[in-house]
Design an enzyme around this catalytic site. Structure first.
Site, PDB file in Angstrom:
ATOM      1  N   ASN A  90       0.855  -1.182   0.000  1.00  7.70           N
ATOM      2  CA  ASN A  90       0.000   0.000   0.000  1.00  7.70           C
ATOM      3  C   ASN A  90       0.896   1.238   0.000  1.00  7.70           C
ATOM      4  O   ASN A  90       1.836   1.330   0.809  1.00  7.70           O
ATOM      5  CB  ASN A  90      -0.862   0.030   1.269  1.00  7.70           C
ATOM      6  CG  ASN A  90      -1.579   1.362   1.433  1.00  7.70           C
ATOM      7  OD1 ASN A  90      -2.548   1.647   0.742  1.00  7.70           O
ATOM      8  ND2 ASN A  90      -1.090   2.211   2.337  1.00  7.70           N
ATOM      9  N   GLU A  91       0.613   2.164  -0.863  1.00  7.19           N
ATOM     10  CA  GLU A  91       1.369   3.437  -0.910  1.00  7.19           C
ATOM     11  C   GLU A  91       2.855   3.186  -0.643  1.00  7.19           C
ATOM     12  O   GLU A  91       3.456   3.788   0.252  1.00  7.19           O
ATOM     13  CB  GLU A  91       0.788   4.447   0.086  1.00  7.19           C
ATOM     14  CG  GLU A  91      -0.616   4.866  -0.271  1.00  7.19           C
ATOM     15  CD  GLU A  91      -1.153   6.086   0.486  1.00  7.19           C
ATOM     16  OE1 GLU A  91      -0.476   6.592   1.398  1.00  7.19           O
ATOM     17  OE2 GLU A  91      -2.271   6.521   0.149  1.00  7.19           O
ATOM     18  N   GLU A  95      -8.416   3.849  -2.759  1.00  4.39           N
ATOM     19  CA  GLU A  95      -8.799   4.738  -1.651  1.00  4.39           C
ATOM     20  C   GLU A  95      -9.209   6.048  -2.296  1.00  4.39           C
ATOM     21  O   GLU A  95      -8.448   6.615  -3.082  1.00  4.39           O
ATOM     22  CB  GLU A  95      -7.635   4.995  -0.693  1.00  4.39           C
ATOM     23  CG  GLU A  95      -7.268   3.791   0.141  1.00  4.39           C
ATOM     24  CD  GLU A  95      -6.124   4.064   1.127  1.00  4.39           C
ATOM     25  OE1 GLU A  95      -5.990   5.203   1.610  1.00  4.39           O
ATOM     26  OE2 GLU A  95      -5.372   3.114   1.394  1.00  4.39           O
ATOM     27  N   GLN A  97     -13.582   5.430   4.457  1.00 12.91           N
ATOM     28  CA  GLN A  97     -13.463   4.032   4.827  1.00 12.91           C
ATOM     29  C   GLN A  97     -14.785   3.586   5.437  1.00 12.91           C
ATOM     30  O   GLN A  97     -15.212   4.195   6.422  1.00 12.91           O
ATOM     31  CB  GLN A  97     -12.383   3.842   5.868  1.00 12.91           C
ATOM     32  CG  GLN A  97     -11.015   4.321   5.484  1.00 12.91           C
ATOM     33  CD  GLN A  97      -9.939   3.763   6.448  1.00 12.91           C
ATOM     34  OE1 GLN A  97     -10.213   3.092   7.417  1.00 12.91           O
ATOM     35  NE2 GLN A  97      -8.716   4.098   6.154  1.00 12.91           N
TER      36      GLN A  97
HETATM   37  O1  AHR Z   1      -7.150   6.098   4.659  1.00 13.47           O
HETATM   38  C1  AHR Z   1      -6.197   6.633   5.504  1.00 13.47           C
HETATM   39  C2  AHR Z   1      -4.780   6.504   4.951  1.00 13.47           C
HETATM   40  O2  AHR Z   1      -4.677   7.268   3.796  1.00 13.47           O
HETATM   41  C3  AHR Z   1      -4.352   5.132   4.531  1.00 13.47           C
HETATM   42  O3  AHR Z   1      -3.869   4.382   5.577  1.00 13.47           O
HETATM   43  C4  AHR Z   1      -3.271   5.420   3.538  1.00 13.47           C
HETATM   44  O4  AHR Z   1      -3.166   4.422   2.561  1.00 13.47           O
HETATM   45  C5  AHR Z   1      -3.670   6.767   2.958  1.00 13.47           C
HETATM   46  O5  AHR Z   1      -2.622   7.643   2.926  1.00 13.47           O
END
Ligand code: AHR
Length: 498
Positions: free
Chosen positions: A176-177, A303, A350
């Site tokens: 992730n990222e 996201e 989320q």
């Molecule tokens: O959604 C909150 C955060 O935002 C996540 O953990 C990350 O992937 C993004 O920067």
């Protein structure tokens, strides 16, 4: 007199709208999992909150991403399986500190709880493996634990933990990222890590499973990064491509608009930032096409959503649920429809309580936010074929940008055309003429309206949630192939034409 003209071209097909474009994301962060999806297991068999599960089931959400987010790259999945009393408490470098009374991760909600929640609400799970502080072995073991049906120790552990059948998890995110919290990697570094992970997870898929996994690589909003990643990925020494099914990026908007203090200029800026997602889709698609001319790699935005200044670590990234956020989500879903030819999934951030969530809880109450109503109104598009629309709308200058005041999208299935419209103008209603070309008949037309009499900053809570339900769109007239609709300021409409 109409000031907006929309023409729907049912014959100009874009592509099927993957239901996964309405997907969700939940992370171990603030009250998303604990208090959100899950609470004390003594009160129910599984610990899953039945009120939240019912709201999510009713929305028929197609896919749910977990366990992060940044959390994923410091998460060790084996901590979260087996008898709960034996699971270790761990600190996680990300997010758990956002909640004072829970500074550590108890691991009571782990793989089996998550996957059984997905089974309960009928959604496809999407797991993000730990690349930043994990290794390919951990990732491959996780796939084996979840999906393998043979006689190995890991498959047996899943059986002992109460799930005899493999879960069949299809979507696997490789980190992730990883340009940021997931290891601060350059695109070349991440591509090399990706090749390693994809080799092991991919072999697992080839040898033990049935080629039914889909691997997802992390991209970035800086598109030079994506191009460099795609170039570095290349092929192996024999010219064989690495498994790579989707490339993803994240888009958050609204960091400058605090709901309580926002003025109308701030609404315009906020909506322009939301609409920027379109150029990200186009640019990541271009980065893929520039390099991967012979393969099909889908675009995912795993996201996205509003992120206001209220959402900080100390508040567990919570922010009020408002009409303006709901309207922005509608505009984004229209954009996804326009790009259904390249987009394979999206996950709003989320699911519960955190950021641009659809469901909020407080104690024993759970309720739908305005954005939940939007997803519900847009649900008929799922699985339909998106078609081209031409939209002539007034715009408003916003700094160096132009905000189109009315937007929309259309899709077709069998005998039905489904149309969604947004009025992004806080100041005025707009009269919209929609012309349906081709064979479409307008014998049977019905419409629903969201937020017709709500102001932009109205905040939802347990006692006013019903005020945000859709009402009948009664200010609509139908003549031959044209629908005339009056859209109140900051409102969203859904119209079915049969
Ligand atoms: O959604 C909150 C955060 O935002 C996540 O953990 C990350 O992937 C993004 O920067």
């Amino acid at each position: 007199m109409s000031d907006v003209q929309i023409t729907v071209h049912p014959e100009a097909r874009i592509d099927r709208i993957a239901p996964e474009l309405h997907g969700h994301f939940s992370e171990h962060l603030g009250r998303c999992v604990y208090d959100g999806l899950y609470h004390d297991p003594s009160s129910t068999k599984t610990g899953v909150r039945s009120d939240v599960a019912s709201l999510l089931s009713a929305l028929d959400i197609p896919v749910l991403r977990w366990p992060g987010g940044c959390f994923a790259d410091d998460y060790h999945w084996e901590d979260g399986i087996g008898p709960q009393e034996d699971r270790p408490g761990r600190r996680n470098l990300f997010w758990a500190q956002g909640r004072e009374e829970l500074p550590e991760e108890p691991n009571s909600f782990g793989t089996d709880e998550f996957l059984q929640l997905c089974e309960q609400i009928g959604t496809e799970p999407y797991l993000a493996v730990n690349v930043g502080s994990g290794d390919p072995q951990q990732a491959t073991d996780w796939v084996e634990y979840c999906n393998y049906d043979g006689e190995t120790e890991l498959a047996d552990r899943r059986r002992e933990n109460g799930h005899p059948e493999p879960y069949g998890v299809k979507y696997w995110g490789i980190g992730n990222e990883n340009w940021g919290c997931g290891g601060q990697m350059t695109p070349e570094q991440y591509a090399r890590e990706y090749r390693k992970f994809a080799t092991y997870v991919g072999s697992m898929d080839k040898l033990l499973l049935d080629h039914d996994l889909e691997l997802i690589a992390c991209g970035f909003e800086g598109h030079e990064w994506n191009r460099r990643f795609m170039e570095e990925i290349g092929t192996n020494a024999w010219g064989v491509e690495f498994p790579l099914d989707h490339l993803t990026l994240h888009h958050y908007y609204g960091r400058t608009i605090t709901i309580e203090e926002a003025d109308t200029d701030a609404y315009d800026t906020f909506l322009c930032e939301a609409l920027e997602i379109e150029s990200h889709i186009e640019r990541i698609g271009a980065a893929i096409n520039a390099v991967a001319t012979t393969r099909d790699i889908g675009v995912i935005i795993d996201e996205w959503g509003a992120w206001h200044p209220e959402a900080v670590a100390e508040s567990g990234l919570e922010q009020p649920g408002t009409v303006i956020d709901g309207v922005s989500a509608a505009a984004v879903l229209d954009i996804f429809n326009h790009h259904s030819d390249v987009m394979t999934m999206s996950n709003i951030a989320q699911t519960v309580n955190v950021l641009h969530c659809l469901v909020e809880t407080e104690g024993e109450n759970a309720w739908a936010r305005p954005t939940y109503r939007v997803f519900d109104l847009y649900a008929p598009h799922k699985g339909n074929t998106a078609v081209e629309t031409s939209i002539a709308t007034p715009t408003r200058a916003v700094d160096d940008d132009e905000l189109p005041l009315v937007g929309g999208s259309a899709s077709v299935a069998d005998e039905e055309t489904y149309l969604t419209l947004t009025n992004l103008d806080h100041a005025s209603a707009h009269a919209v003429d929609v012309t349906l070309t081709g064979e479409v008949t307008t014998n049977d037309v019905s419409g629903s309206l969201l937020f017709g009499d709500q102001s932009a900053d109205t905040v939802v809570n347990a006692s006013n949630e019903d005020d945000f339900e859709a009402t009948t769109l009664d200010c609509m007239t139908v003549a031959d192939h044209t629908l005339s609709v009056e859209l109140p300021p900051l409102s969203v409409a859904g119209i079915a034409v049969r």
